[in-house]
Motif scaffolding. Structure first.
Motif, PDB file in Angstrom:
ATOM      1  N   THR A 242       0.834  -1.205   0.000  1.00 25.98           N
ATOM      2  CA  THR A 242       0.000   0.000   0.000  1.00 25.98           C
ATOM      3  C   THR A 242       0.866   1.251   0.000  1.00 25.98           C
ATOM      4  O   THR A 242       0.601   2.211  -0.738  1.00 25.98           O
ATOM      5  N   ALA A 243       1.909   1.241   0.825  1.00 24.41           N
ATOM      6  CA  ALA A 243       2.830   2.385   0.894  1.00 24.41           C
ATOM      7  C   ALA A 243       3.496   2.619  -0.458  1.00 24.41           C
ATOM      8  O   ALA A 243       3.617   3.759  -0.921  1.00 24.41           O
ATOM      9  N   ARG A 244       3.920   1.530  -1.110  1.00 22.94           N
ATOM     10  CA  ARG A 244       4.560   1.661  -2.425  1.00 22.94           C
ATOM     11  C   ARG A 244       3.584   2.257  -3.433  1.00 22.94           C
ATOM     12  O   ARG A 244       3.943   3.144  -4.208  1.00 22.94           O
ATOM     13  N   ARG A 245       2.343   1.773  -3.420  1.00 25.63           N
ATOM     14  CA  ARG A 245       1.322   2.265  -4.357  1.00 25.63           C
ATOM     15  C   ARG A 245       1.066   3.757  -4.151  1.00 25.63           C
ATOM     16  O   ARG A 245       0.874   4.497  -5.125  1.00 25.63           O
ATOM     17  N   MET A 246       1.058   4.189  -2.897  1.00 28.03           N
ATOM     18  CA  MET A 246       0.754   5.587  -2.593  1.00 28.03           C
ATOM     19  C   MET A 246       1.983   6.485  -2.667  1.00 28.03           C
ATOM     20  O   MET A 246       1.859   7.710  -2.586  1.00 28.03           O
ATOM     21  N   GLY A 247       3.170   5.881  -2.802  1.00 25.79           N
ATOM     22  CA  GLY A 247       4.394   6.667  -2.858  1.00 25.79           C
ATOM     23  C   GLY A 247       4.759   7.271  -1.521  1.00 25.79           C
ATOM     24  O   GLY A 247       5.269   8.399  -1.450  1.00 25.79           O
ATOM     25  N   ILE A 248       4.482   6.532  -0.436  1.00 19.57           N
ATOM     26  CA  ILE A 248       4.758   7.022   0.911  1.00 19.57           C
ATOM     27  C   ILE A 248       5.582   5.996   1.669  1.00 19.57           C
ATOM     28  O   ILE A 248       5.773   4.867   1.222  1.00 19.57           O
ATOM     29  N   HIS A 249       6.090   6.392   2.846  1.00 18.22           N
ATOM     30  CA  HIS A 249       6.859   5.491   3.692  1.00 18.22           C
ATOM     31  C   HIS A 249       5.920   4.494   4.367  1.00 18.22           C
ATOM     32  O   HIS A 249       4.753   4.791   4.625  1.00 18.22           O
ATOM     33  N   TYR A 250       6.457   3.323   4.670  1.00 19.96           N
ATOM     34  CA  TYR A 250       5.682   2.286   5.369  1.00 19.96           C
ATOM     35  C   TYR A 250       5.063   2.826   6.651  1.00 19.96           C
ATOM     36  O   TYR A 250       3.893   2.551   6.961  1.00 19.96           O
ATOM     37  N   LYS A 251       5.835   3.621   7.402  1.00 22.34           N
ATOM     38  CA  LYS A 251       5.336   4.148   8.675  1.00 22.34           C
ATOM     39  C   LYS A 251       4.158   5.104   8.467  1.00 22.34           C
ATOM     40  O   LYS A 251       3.263   5.182   9.301  1.00 22.34           O
ATOM     41  N   THR A 252       4.164   5.818   7.344  1.00 22.23           N
ATOM     42  CA  THR A 252       3.047   6.722   7.053  1.00 22.23           C
ATOM     43  C   THR A 252       1.778   5.923   6.778  1.00 22.23           C
ATOM     44  O   THR A 252       0.684   6.280   7.235  1.00 22.23           O
ATOM     45  N   ALA A 253       1.911   4.827   6.054  1.00 23.59           N
ATOM     46  CA  ALA A 253       0.764   3.954   5.800  1.00 23.59           C
ATOM     47  C   ALA A 253       0.221   3.392   7.109  1.00 23.59           C
ATOM     48  O   ALA A 253      -0.996   3.302   7.311  1.00 23.59           O
ATOM     49  N   ALA A 254       1.123   3.018   8.001  1.00 21.67           N
ATOM     50  CA  ALA A 254       0.711   2.500   9.307  1.00 21.67           C
ATOM     51  C   ALA A 254      -0.013   3.580  10.112  1.00 21.67           C
ATOM     52  O   ALA A 254      -0.956   3.290  10.854  1.00 21.67           O
ATOM     53  N   THR A 255       0.431   4.827   9.941  1.00 22.60           N
ATOM     54  CA  THR A 255      -0.213   5.946  10.645  1.00 22.60           C
ATOM     55  C   THR A 255      -1.636   6.147  10.151  1.00 22.60           C
ATOM     56  O   THR A 255      -2.554   6.407  10.935  1.00 22.60           O
ATOM     57  N   TYR A 256      -1.841   6.016   8.832  1.00 20.63           N
ATOM     58  CA  TYR A 256      -3.197   6.130   8.288  1.00 20.63           C
ATOM     59  C   TYR A 256      -4.110   5.078   8.898  1.00 20.63           C
ATOM     60  O   TYR A 256      -5.245   5.353   9.276  1.00 20.63           O
ATOM     61  N   ARG A 257      -3.615   3.846   8.985  1.00 22.33           N
ATOM     62  CA  ARG A 257      -4.419   2.766   9.569  1.00 22.33           C
ATOM     63  C   ARG A 257      -4.762   3.089  11.025  1.00 22.33           C
ATOM     64  O   ARG A 257      -5.904   2.895  11.458  1.00 22.33           O
ATOM     65  N   LYS A 258      -3.786   3.596  11.758  1.00 23.37           N
ATOM     66  CA  LYS A 258      -4.002   3.923  13.166  1.00 23.37           C
ATOM     67  C   LYS A 258      -5.032   5.042  13.320  1.00 23.37           C
ATOM     68  O   LYS A 258      -5.908   4.980  14.187  1.00 23.37           O
ATOM     69  N   LYS A 259      -4.936   6.065  12.468  1.00 20.69           N
ATOM     70  CA  LYS A 259      -5.864   7.191  12.558  1.00 20.69           C
ATOM     71  C   LYS A 259      -7.291   6.771  12.227  1.00 20.69           C
ATOM     72  O   LYS A 259      -8.244   7.207  12.875  1.00 20.69           O
ATOM     73  N   ILE A 260      -7.439   5.912  11.214  1.00 18.33           N
ATOM     74  CA  ILE A 260      -8.774   5.455  10.845  1.00 18.33           C
ATOM     75  C   ILE A 260      -9.381   4.618  11.967  1.00 18.33           C
ATOM     76  O   ILE A 260     -10.568   4.751  12.288  1.00 18.33           O
ATOM     77  N   SER A 261      -8.569   3.765  12.576  1.00 19.13           N
ATOM     78  CA  SER A 261      -9.076   2.957  13.689  1.00 19.13           C
ATOM     79  C   SER A 261      -9.484   3.847  14.862  1.00 19.13           C
ATOM     80  O   SER A 261     -10.458   3.564  15.564  1.00 19.13           O
ATOM     81  N   LYS A 262      -8.764   4.936  15.056  1.00 17.12           N
ATOM     82  CA  LYS A 262      -9.118   5.875  16.122  1.00 17.12           C
ATOM     83  C   LYS A 262     -10.432   6.576  15.800  1.00 17.12           C
ATOM     84  O   LYS A 262     -11.274   6.780  16.687  1.00 17.12           O
ATOM     85  N   HIS A 263     -10.630   6.938  14.530  1.00 19.79           N
ATOM     86  CA  HIS A 263     -11.899   7.542  14.118  1.00 19.79           C
ATOM     87  C   HIS A 263     -13.067   6.600  14.423  1.00 19.79           C
ATOM     88  O   HIS A 263     -14.137   7.036  14.844  1.00 19.79           O
ATOM     89  N   LEU A 264     -12.830   5.306  14.181  1.00 18.94           N
ATOM     90  CA  LEU A 264     -13.880   4.306  14.379  1.00 18.94           C
ATOM     91  C   LEU A 264     -13.983   3.839  15.826  1.00 18.94           C
ATOM     92  O   LEU A 264     -14.901   3.092  16.169  1.00 18.94           O
ATOM     93  N   LYS A 265     -13.016   4.256  16.633  1.00 16.55           N
ATOM     94  CA  LYS A 265     -12.974   3.884  18.054  1.00 16.55           C
ATOM     95  C   LYS A 265     -12.886   2.369  18.242  1.00 16.55           C
ATOM     96  O   LYS A 265     -13.597   1.776  19.052  1.00 16.55           O
ATOM     97  N   ILE A 266     -11.999   1.763  17.447  1.00 18.44           N
ATOM     98  CA  ILE A 266     -11.734   0.330  17.570  1.00 18.44           C
ATOM     99  C   ILE A 266     -10.229   0.117  17.555  1.00 18.44           C
ATOM    100  O   ILE A 266      -9.465   1.007  17.165  1.00 18.44           O
ATOM    101  N   ASN A 267      -9.780  -1.085  17.978  1.00 15.09           N
ATOM    102  CA  ASN A 267      -8.350  -1.347  17.975  1.00 15.09           C
ATOM    103  C   ASN A 267      -7.888  -1.820  16.591  1.00 15.09           C
ATOM    104  O   ASN A 267      -8.698  -2.089  15.707  1.00 15.09           O
ATOM    105  N   ILE A 268      -6.573  -1.929  16.427  1.00 14.97           N
ATOM    106  CA  ILE A 268      -5.994  -2.275  15.132  1.00 14.97           C
ATOM    107  C   ILE A 268      -6.457  -3.653  14.663  1.00 14.97           C
ATOM    108  O   ILE A 268      -6.735  -3.861  13.476  1.00 14.97           O
TER     109      ILE A 268
END
Length: 215
Positions: free
Chosen positions: A179-205
């Motif tokens: 996913t990070a490669r497809r978006m042209g971003i660092h792996y950690k940035t992709a992980a941050t997106y996942r974390k932020k979305i889970s926080k929006h949904l108020k659920i764990n990873i």
């Protein structure tokens, strides 16, 4: 007998399931009272036929599922991005007939401003009603009842454009590295997106990954 309320003389239908596409073509032709539909299998074929119809000054309606047998949702959203100017100028109209249930993915579709969005689980008369509404709507995306119901689940929750892009790519069942490669971003940035979305949904990873696996 031709329908006095049907404003199109060409309807391009793209659906990932052959028999579903044929059924949509039959529905449209019956409603129009004449043969106006044309089934296309891929986005490249859809773009080609759309250009031909526009050049012939036909009044065109596109009905698309936003995926094909070989092309994922990302390609469907890219198609909407590419034709957005033509939609806004009323050179043609676009109705999305989708099986998407995730409200965030639906909001990504709405952001591309098609003329209408209807869910495949709804009665066919809902699709016909939205087709009729496309005749005069300008700059407004008409939403079917079931789409509105699904969007109600995320009222007050907003994701950034990049977060939505990350989520759309997850429909292809990709890992964070790909996913990070497809978006042209660092792996950690992709992980941050996942974390932020889970926080929006108020659920764990873990719950988040379970939801993504079902998209």
């Amino acid at each position: 007998m031709q329908s006095l309320f049907f404003p199109f003389n060409r309807v391009l239908v793209m659906d990932s399931v052959y028999f579903s596409a044929v059924g949509l073509c039959t529905l449209v032709d019956n409603y129009a009272g004449r043969s106006v539909s044309f089934r296309v299998p891929t986005f490249s074929a859809l773009k080609t036929q759309l250009n031909i119809s526009v050049a012939a000054e036909e009044r065109v309606l596109v009905i698309t599922e936003l995926v094909s047998g070989s092309e994922p949702l990302c390609e469907g959203l890219r198609f909407l991005d590419n034709i957005k100017v033509g939609v806004q100028a009323s050179h043609y109209k676009v109705v999305v007939c989708t099986a998407l249930s995730d409200p965030f993915l639906l909001s990504a579709v709405i952001g591309r401003e098609p003329n209408a969005i209807v869910h495949r689980d709804e009665p066919l008369n809902v699709l016909i009603r939205l087709i009729k509404l496309t005749k005069n709507n300008q700059g407004v995306t008409n939403l079917s009842p079931l789409i509105l119901e699904k969007l109600e689940k995320i009222r007050g929750i907003r994701l950034t454009q990049r977060e939505l892009e990350w989520l759309v790519i997850q429909t292809e069942k990709m890992g964070l590295a790909e996913t990070a490669r497809r978006m042209g971003i660092h792996y950690k940035t992709a992980a941050t997106y996942r974390k932020k979305i889970s926080k929006h949904l108020k659920i764990n990873i873990r719950e988040m990954d379970s939801i993504l696996a079902k998209l």
